[in-house]
Design an enzyme around this catalytic site. Structure first.
Site, PDB file in Angstrom:
ATOM      1  N   ARG A   1      51.505  -3.835  -0.562  1.00  0.00           N
ATOM      2  CA  ARG A   1      52.766  -4.524  -0.893  1.00  0.00           C
ATOM      3  C   ARG A   1      52.600  -6.032  -0.730  1.00  0.00           C
ATOM      4  NH1 ARG A   1      56.071  -6.895   2.493  1.00  0.00           N
ATOM      5  NH2 ARG A   1      55.032  -5.939   4.281  1.00  0.00           N
ATOM      6  N   ARG A   2      52.028  -6.437   0.407  1.00  0.00           N
ATOM      7  CA  ARG A   2      51.831  -7.868   0.630  1.00  0.00           C
ATOM      8  C   ARG A   2      50.827  -8.446  -0.354  1.00  0.00           C
ATOM      9  NH1 ARG A   2      51.528  -6.776   7.064  1.00  0.00           N
ATOM     10  NH2 ARG A   2      53.716  -7.155   7.590  1.00  0.00           N
TER      11      ARG A   2
ATOM     12  N   CYS B   1      54.563   5.475   2.329  1.00  0.00           N
ATOM     13  CA  CYS B   1      54.732   4.265   3.136  1.00  0.00           C
ATOM     14  C   CYS B   1      53.725   3.182   2.803  1.00  0.00           C
ATOM     15  CB  CYS B   1      54.610   4.614   4.622  1.00  0.00           C
ATOM     16  SG  CYS B   1      55.802   5.815   5.226  1.00  0.00           S
TER      17      CYS B   1
ATOM     18  N   SER C   1      49.564   1.272  21.470  1.00  0.00           N
ATOM     19  CA  SER C   1      49.272  -0.119  21.140  1.00  0.00           C
ATOM     20  C   SER C   1      50.176  -1.065  21.937  1.00  0.00           C
ATOM     21  CB  SER C   1      49.468  -0.370  19.641  1.00  0.00           C
ATOM     22  OG  SER C   1      50.842  -0.363  19.313  1.00  0.00           O
TER      23      SER C   1
ATOM     24  N   SER D   1      48.163  -4.365   3.771  1.00  0.00           N
ATOM     25  CA  SER D   1      49.302  -3.864   2.999  1.00  0.00           C
ATOM     26  C   SER D   1      49.172  -4.155   1.509  1.00  0.00           C
ATOM     27  CB  SER D   1      50.591  -4.513   3.526  1.00  0.00           C
ATOM     28  OG  SER D   1      51.646  -4.395   2.603  1.00  0.00           O
TER      29      SER D   1
ATOM     30  N   ARG E   1      42.364  -3.951   8.993  1.00  0.00           N
ATOM     31  CA  ARG E   1      43.139  -3.079   9.873  1.00  0.00           C
ATOM     32  C   ARG E   1      42.986  -3.598  11.281  1.00  0.00           C
ATOM     33  NH1 ARG E   1      43.417   2.948   9.878  1.00  0.00           N
ATOM     34  NH2 ARG E   1      44.861   2.260  11.493  1.00  0.00           N
ATOM     35  N   GLY E   2      43.661  -2.943  12.216  1.00  0.00           N
ATOM     36  CA  GLY E   2      43.537  -3.340  13.605  1.00  0.00           C
ATOM     37  C   GLY E   2      44.845  -3.849  14.176  1.00  0.00           C
ATOM     38  N   ASN E   3      44.852  -4.052  15.505  1.00  0.00           N
ATOM     39  CA  ASN E   3      46.065  -4.523  16.161  1.00  0.00           C
ATOM     40  C   ASN E   3      46.240  -6.024  15.936  1.00  0.00           C
ATOM     41  OD1 ASN E   3      44.357  -5.848  17.994  1.00  0.00           O
ATOM     42  ND2 ASN E   3      44.370  -4.123  19.415  1.00  0.00           N
TER      43      ASN E   3
ATOM     44  N   ARG F   1      53.462   5.245  20.984  1.00  0.00           N
ATOM     45  CA  ARG F   1      52.061   4.953  20.722  1.00  0.00           C
ATOM     46  C   ARG F   1      51.532   4.032  21.812  1.00  0.00           C
ATOM     47  NH1 ARG F   1      52.006   2.215  15.098  1.00  0.00           N
ATOM     48  NH2 ARG F   1      49.814   1.950  15.636  1.00  0.00           N
TER      49      ARG F   1
ATOM     50  N   LYS G   1      59.550   1.280   9.569  1.00  0.00           N
ATOM     51  CA  LYS G   1      58.782   1.221   8.321  1.00  0.00           C
ATOM     52  C   LYS G   1      57.625   2.224   8.321  1.00  0.00           C
ATOM     53  CE  LYS G   1      55.575  -2.549   9.513  1.00  0.00           C
ATOM     54  NZ  LYS G   1      55.068  -3.878   9.105  1.00  0.00           N
ATOM     55  N   ASP G   2      57.271   2.772   9.490  1.00  0.00           N
ATOM     56  CA  ASP G   2      56.202   3.767   9.570  1.00  0.00           C
ATOM     57  C   ASP G   2      56.691   5.191   9.285  1.00  0.00           C
ATOM     58  OD1 ASP G   2      54.429   1.797  10.264  1.00  0.00           O
ATOM     59  OD2 ASP G   2      54.381   2.293  12.405  1.00  0.00           O
TER      60      ASP G   2
ATOM     61  N   ARG H   1      43.624  -8.828  14.266  1.00  0.00           N
ATOM     62  CA  ARG H   1      43.920  -9.499  12.996  1.00  0.00           C
ATOM     63  C   ARG H   1      43.932 -11.020  13.141  1.00  0.00           C
ATOM     64  NH1 ARG H   1      47.621  -5.562   9.376  1.00  0.00           N
ATOM     65  NH2 ARG H   1      46.877  -3.596  10.214  1.00  0.00           N
TER      66      ARG H   1
ATOM     67  N   THR I   1      45.262  -8.825   5.021  1.00  0.00           N
ATOM     68  CA  THR I   1      46.405  -7.928   5.201  1.00  0.00           C
ATOM     69  C   THR I   1      45.967  -6.515   4.865  1.00  0.00           C
ATOM     70  OG1 THR I   1      48.618  -7.293   4.439  1.00  0.00           O
ATOM     71  CG2 THR I   1      47.216  -8.432   2.847  1.00  0.00           C
TER      72      THR I   1
END
Length: 359
Positions: free
Chosen positions: A169-170, A284, A53, A167, A191-193, A51, A121-122, A197, A165
């Site tokens: 999960r978080r 995921c 990023s 996520s 979202r975002g890099n 990718r 994790k992706d 963030r 976040t």
């Protein structure tokens, strides 16, 4: 028994840094002076799909260097844009974090690249036909971390603090932790890099953001962390902190060469975690945390403990269980451990807490 440690490599090594109080290891790739092994140098350059990023490029560069050393061949990075990179939609709405890997896998199957590097994790839990997970190097620090204004730790955040976040999960675990400690936070979906963030904190829009320690480590930005969140507080995503090196199954020489970078302890740990995720029939981006760590008596690894959590994003309900057993000697044994814990979690009502179910 001593305190549980992160899965380490064959030599148990990982350097200790001031930013990583548990002494969790750095990327488990060959040392700079490692002699070339495997394929002959005169063969052409290997093409590594990645990718675009900053984080993906940084971790792919680490792997490229390691693969060059074990093969004796140059490695060139081939940048590929995935749908997950260009879409601004919520991950759960566009298919979860698997959207980051489809384009890379298609490039592999078309022969446009020789191998690809993913954040483990992706990866969806189902391995596609024709591709093989050739190596999972030693895992980086699997924990989540906080980057907060004014150097605040999570415990120091004011009541009602805005924590960003992307996520579920978080969100579930952070809200539950705040609730259990008599305070409240407002989790804000972002979202975002990494730059984007952390920029929300520097710009005053958020009090803090939660990110993966491994990503900041690979970017050389651990000095921006204000708090490392213990896995006792927030279980990471299945496979968090680990990289996945994937290639086509029919390229036996490359599969064997990449296998030099595989770490068996990390492999069985993430296999158990991902098996739990699959058995929960969760994608995921579902609010599922899982972490397998090795329990050691002195220098001898005795057992592996697998912990799992599923919760509602507001933190009002969590199902959190663990199981401990002998360190799996095969992938099948690791998968069985994950399935067994998932069955216990489902029996406790985990299915009803997941917003996204795979079909």
């Amino acid at each position: 028994m001593s305190e549980p440690r992160e899965p380490q490599g064959r030599t148990g090594g990982g350097s200790t840094s001031a930013h990583s109080p548990d002494g969790l290891g750095t990327e488990g790739l060959p040392a700079p002076d490692a002699p070339p092994r495997g394929a002959e140098p005169e063969q052409g350059a290997l093409r590594l799909g990645t990718r675009r990023s900053k984080l993906a490029m940084a971790q792919s560069a680490l792997v490229a260097d390691a693969v060059g050393k074990v093969t004796g061949r140059p490695v060139e990075l081939v940048e590929i844009t995935t749908y997950g990179d260009v879409s601004r939609e919520d991950l759960a709405q566009i298919g979860g974090t698997g959207v980051f890997v489809v384009a890379l896998r298609e490039a592999l199957l078309r022969g446009e690249v020789d191998f690809a590097v993913h954040s483990l994790k992706d990866l969806p839990t189902e391995q596609p036909d024709g591709l093989v997970l050739a190596a999972v190097p030693v895992r980086e620090d699997a924990r989540d971390v906080l980057v907060a204004r004014d150097g605040l730790t999570f415990a120091q955040l004011p009541r009602g603090a805005r924590v960003g976040t992307g996520s579920p999960r978080r969100m579930a675990q952070l809200n539950a932790y705040a609730r259990n400690h008599g305070t409240t936070i407002e989790t804000v979906a972002i979202r975002g890099n990494v730059d984007t963030r952390i920029g929300y904190v520097h710009g005053g829009e958020l009090d803090a953001v939660v990110l993966a320690a491994a990503g900041l480590s690979r970017l050389g930005r651990l000095d921006e962390v204000t708090d490392f969140l213990s896995v006792d507080t927030v279980l990471p995503a299945p496979g968090q902190g680990a990289l996945a090196i994937e290639c086509t199954a029919d390229n036996a020489d490359l599969v064997a060469a990449l296998g030099e970078l595989d770490d068996p302890f990390t492999r069985v740990a993430v296999t158990a975690e991902r098996s739990l995720l699959a058995a929960l029939e969760a994608g995921c981006s579902a609010p599922v945390g899982a972490f397998a760590d090795l329990l050691a008596d002195g220098q001898i690894v005795k057992e592996m403990r697998l912990r799992g959590v599923v919760g509602t994003t507001d933190g009002s309900t969590l199902v959190q269980l663990s199981t401990t057993g002998p360190v799996p000697e095969t992938h099948d044994q690791a998968r069985a451990l994950g399935r067994e814990l998932a069955a216990e979690m489902l029996a406790k009502g985990a299915a009803g807490l997941m917003g996204e179910r795979a079909h």
